[in-house]
Design a protein around this motif. Structure first.
Motif, short mmCIF file in Angstrom:
data_model
loop_
_atom_site.label_atom_id
_atom_site.label_comp_id
_atom_site.label_asym_id
_atom_site.label_seq_id
_atom_site.Cartn_x
_atom_site.Cartn_y
_atom_site.Cartn_z
N UNK A 165 3.90 3.93 -4.84
CA UNK A 165 3.11 2.96 -3.88
C UNK A 165 2.82 1.45 -4.77
N UNK A 166 3.05 0.71 -3.95
CA UNK A 166 2.79 -0.73 -4.66
C UNK A 166 1.43 -1.26 -3.97
N UNK A 167 0.96 -2.52 -4.47
CA UNK A 167 -0.35 -2.63 -4.41
C UNK A 167 -0.33 -4.35 -3.94
N UNK A 168 -1.08 -4.63 -2.81
CA UNK A 168 -1.19 -6.11 -2.60
C UNK A 168 -2.76 -6.62 -2.86
N UNK A 169 -3.15 -7.44 -3.52
CA UNK A 169 -4.55 -7.52 -3.62
C UNK A 169 -4.98 -8.90 -3.25
N UNK A 170 -6.48 -9.17 -2.82
CA UNK A 170 -6.93 -10.28 -2.57
C UNK A 170 -8.13 -10.50 -3.19
N UNK A 171 -8.58 -11.71 -3.83
CA UNK A 171 -9.75 -11.77 -4.72
C UNK A 171 -10.53 -13.02 -4.18
N UNK A 172 -11.68 -12.75 -4.39
CA UNK A 172 -12.56 -13.85 -3.83
C UNK A 172 -12.43 -14.26 -2.49
N UNK A 173 -12.16 -13.52 -1.58
CA UNK A 173 -11.97 -14.13 0.00
C UNK A 173 -13.54 -14.21 0.51
N UNK A 174 -13.79 -15.32 1.08
CA UNK A 174 -15.15 -15.66 1.49
C UNK A 174 -15.01 -15.18 3.12
N UNK A 175 -16.21 -14.64 3.44
CA UNK A 175 -16.22 -14.47 4.94
C UNK A 175 -17.50 -14.43 5.14
N UNK A 176 -18.01 -14.92 6.43
CA UNK A 176 -19.31 -15.01 6.98
C UNK A 176 -19.68 -13.91 7.78
N UNK A 187 3.77 0.76 0.92
CA UNK A 187 5.32 1.36 0.95
C UNK A 187 5.94 0.25 -0.12
N UNK A 188 6.76 0.91 -0.97
CA UNK A 188 7.75 0.28 -1.67
C UNK A 188 8.84 -0.45 -1.30
N UNK A 189 8.98 -0.16 0.10
CA UNK A 189 10.27 -0.56 0.78
C UNK A 189 10.38 -1.99 0.92
N UNK A 190 9.15 -2.68 1.07
CA UNK A 190 9.33 -4.15 1.12
C UNK A 190 10.00 -4.88 -0.04
N UNK A 191 9.53 -4.38 -1.50
CA UNK A 191 10.02 -4.76 -2.73
C UNK A 191 11.73 -4.56 -2.59
N UNK A 192 12.14 -3.58 -1.83
CA UNK A 192 13.57 -3.44 -1.96
C UNK A 192 14.41 -4.20 -0.92
N UNK A 193 13.85 -4.37 0.46
CA UNK A 193 14.58 -5.14 1.40
C UNK A 193 14.06 -6.61 1.72
N UNK A 207 7.99 -7.56 7.47
CA UNK A 207 7.52 -6.25 8.52
C UNK A 207 7.54 -4.85 7.92
N UNK A 208 7.99 -4.73 6.41
CA UNK A 208 7.77 -3.59 5.80
C UNK A 208 6.63 -3.65 4.56
N UNK A 209 5.68 -4.48 5.06
CA UNK A 209 4.38 -4.54 4.00
C UNK A 209 3.55 -5.01 4.66
N UNK A 210 2.15 -5.40 4.35
CA UNK A 210 1.15 -5.90 4.86
C UNK A 210 0.98 -7.46 4.60
N UNK A 211 0.92 -8.06 5.64
CA UNK A 211 0.80 -9.67 5.58
C UNK A 211 -0.64 -9.92 5.29
#
Length: 116
Positions: free
Chosen positions: A1-12, A37-43, A47-51
């Motif tokens: 499994x791969x990981x996407x991260x967001x840091x310091x996102x502000x929301x009200x 899933x690791x599929x986005x790194x391959x292709x 559409x194969x990851x989280x935007x």
């Protein structure tokens, strides 16, 4: 499994137990780790990851439209949204409420959830 991260996102959002906290929306800071899933790194297909741009937009809109008493409930809402709406495999959500207590830089919660 791969990981996407967001840091310091502000929301009200409107959050808190006390009346004075509920008079105006407060700015929170969110950190997210999102298992994909690791599929986005391959292709190389979005559409194969989280935007992550869509995640930010969706979370900000949702939190503006909601109100919460507890940071724990807000974190659960965020985790559920990321898992269900974006098909994430796993998510860690950290929510910080800065400057709410005298002489305390920040308070917050952190939760982890997995897709069922």
């Amino acid at each position: 499994m791969d990981k996407i991260f967001l840091r310091g996102m502000k929301a009200e959002t409107l959050i808190g137990l006390y009346g004075w906290e509920r008079e105006h929306p407060q700015t929170l800071i969110l950190d997210l780790d999102i298992g994909v899933a690791e599929k986005a790194a391959v292709d190389d297909r979005i559409g194969n990851t989280v935007h992550y741009g869509d995640v930010c937009e969706t979370l900000r809109r949702s939190l503006r439209e909601q109100d919460f008493l507890l940071l724990e409930a807000l974190a659960e809402h965020v985790a559920t949204l990321v898992l269900q709406d974006f098909g994430a495999l796993w998510v860690r959500v950290r929510v910080v409420k800065p400057g709410i207590l005298p002489d305390v830089k920040e308070v917050g919660v952190e939760i982890e959830r997995r897709a069922e």
